[in-house]
Design an enzyme around this catalytic site. Sequence first.
Site, PDB file in Angstrom:
ATOM      1  N   GLN A 117      42.036 -44.253  -6.673  1.00  0.00           N
ATOM      2  CA  GLN A 117      42.208 -43.076  -5.828  1.00  0.00           C
ATOM      3  C   GLN A 117      41.233 -41.975  -6.222  1.00  0.00           C
ATOM      4  O   GLN A 117      41.155 -40.950  -5.549  1.00  0.00           O
ATOM      5  CB  GLN A 117      43.642 -42.565  -5.943  1.00  0.00           C
ATOM      6  CG  GLN A 117      44.692 -43.541  -5.438  1.00  0.00           C
ATOM      7  CD  GLN A 117      46.108 -43.058  -5.726  1.00  0.00           C
ATOM      8  OE1 GLN A 117      46.566 -43.086  -6.864  1.00  0.00           O
ATOM      9  NE2 GLN A 117      46.804 -42.615  -4.700  1.00  0.00           N
ATOM     10  N   ASN A 118      40.504 -42.187  -7.295  1.00  0.00           N
ATOM     11  CA  ASN A 118      39.596 -41.166  -7.814  1.00  0.00           C
ATOM     12  C   ASN A 118      38.249 -41.203  -7.113  1.00  0.00           C
ATOM     13  O   ASN A 118      37.834 -42.239  -6.590  1.00  0.00           O
ATOM     14  CB  ASN A 118      39.405 -41.359  -9.321  1.00  0.00           C
ATOM     15  CG  ASN A 118      40.716 -41.253 -10.076  1.00  0.00           C
ATOM     16  OD1 ASN A 118      41.663 -40.642  -9.592  1.00  0.00           O
ATOM     17  ND2 ASN A 118      40.774 -41.858 -11.247  1.00  0.00           N
ATOM     18  N   HIS A 135      39.490 -43.290  -1.769  1.00  0.00           N
ATOM     19  CA  HIS A 135      39.235 -41.959  -1.204  1.00  0.00           C
ATOM     20  C   HIS A 135      37.759 -41.594  -1.186  1.00  0.00           C
ATOM     21  O   HIS A 135      37.414 -40.426  -1.019  1.00  0.00           O
ATOM     22  CB  HIS A 135      40.040 -40.906  -1.979  1.00  0.00           C
ATOM     23  CG  HIS A 135      41.513 -41.082  -1.860  1.00  0.00           C
ATOM     24  ND1 HIS A 135      42.403 -40.680  -2.834  1.00  0.00           N
ATOM     25  CD2 HIS A 135      42.276 -41.644  -0.876  1.00  0.00           C
ATOM     26  CE1 HIS A 135      43.639 -40.976  -2.461  1.00  0.00           C
ATOM     27  NE2 HIS A 135      43.580 -41.566  -1.275  1.00  0.00           N
ATOM     28  N   CYS A 146      24.985 -37.354  12.561  1.00  0.00           N
ATOM     29  CA  CYS A 146      24.223 -38.599  12.727  1.00  0.00           C
ATOM     30  C   CYS A 146      24.723 -39.736  11.851  1.00  0.00           C
ATOM     31  O   CYS A 146      24.276 -40.875  12.000  1.00  0.00           O
ATOM     32  CB  CYS A 146      22.737 -38.352  12.448  1.00  0.00           C
ATOM     33  SG  CYS A 146      22.330 -38.029  10.705  1.00  0.00           S
ATOM     34  N   CYS A 194      21.943 -31.309   7.134  1.00  0.00           N
ATOM     35  CA  CYS A 194      21.422 -32.672   7.032  1.00  0.00           C
ATOM     36  C   CYS A 194      19.904 -32.648   7.181  1.00  0.00           C
ATOM     37  O   CYS A 194      19.375 -32.010   8.097  1.00  0.00           O
ATOM     38  CB  CYS A 194      22.047 -33.541   8.118  1.00  0.00           C
ATOM     39  SG  CYS A 194      21.331 -35.201   8.269  1.00  0.00           S
ATOM     40  N   SER A 236      50.663 -40.390  -9.840  1.00  0.00           N
ATOM     41  CA  SER A 236      52.040 -39.978  -9.549  1.00  0.00           C
ATOM     42  C   SER A 236      52.584 -40.689  -8.317  1.00  0.00           C
ATOM     43  O   SER A 236      53.781 -40.640  -8.051  1.00  0.00           O
ATOM     44  CB  SER A 236      52.093 -38.468  -9.324  1.00  0.00           C
ATOM     45  OG  SER A 236      51.362 -38.122  -8.156  1.00  0.00           O
TER      46      SER A 236
END
Length: 299
Positions: A117-118, A135, A146, A194, A236
């Site tokens: 999840q890090n 994630h 784009c 960008c 958790s």
Amino acid sequence: MRMRPTLSWTPAEDPIPGTTDPGPVADALGAGGVLVLSGAGISTESGIPDYRGEGGSLSRHTPMTYQDFTASARARRRYWARSHLGWRTFGRARPNAGHRAVAAFGRHGLLAGVITQNVDGLHQAAGSEGVVELHGSLSRVVCLSCGAVGSRRELARRLEEANAGFDPVAAALNPDGDADLTDEQVGGFRVVPCSHCGGVLKPDVVFFGEAVPPRRVEHCRDLVSGASSLIVLGSSLTVMSGLRFVRQAAQAGKPVLIVNRDPTRGDRHALTRIALPLGAALTAVADRLGIPVEAPTAA
């Protein structure tokens, strides 16, 4: 040849109490086919705080939501100013004993995969392969117009050029690489667009309020289906993005083992919860299995 133990497990009606015996984790790893699900707690020993543990950042900090980021140029300026400062520390973080132990288990063929999840990339830096970044990763940025994906280090260079002398003192660093700054400290910060189309850049991470890409979720579900057991490290399990895989494993009758100092939302589905620091617990497990955990090399 040593026989690998076979684990069996039936879900408990009530949450289990924490223990300090890492033996069940060693047994699960000895049986092989273990899927690791890691959370912010595995990176605290690398200097990156978690969200919900003692002193966790959610007690003082509300993370940027996807809706806020996309709706407001002011919110994006606040995010990038704080994230740019935080990256200077976040980008220097190094794997700790917990990350190195997971990599060692993988090298010895004991793992079915690693889901994290890090967003810090520390599992990969420790040598783990095929890590699923549930994630996303702060090491990449993506253009919302784009779709071009670029390097965070290159963006950091461009932001340094656009904000010469920007060096405020942050109150704290957060698990998403965001540093706590006041509105006055970020007021003059310049955001860069960008370089391909001039569009809005976003870190290639799943913000609060944003969904994990469905194909990534399905890949993780496939990993759970193919695993013999699931070990949760330093999460958790408060948010559904990780808890759903614990529930899936439990419903399939696969042992779930949790290493987390504090109670978790997934405890009722677990065979055991080891209430020890991750580095110490996983190093002890590696010792029981006779697996060396490589020490960090000199910089």
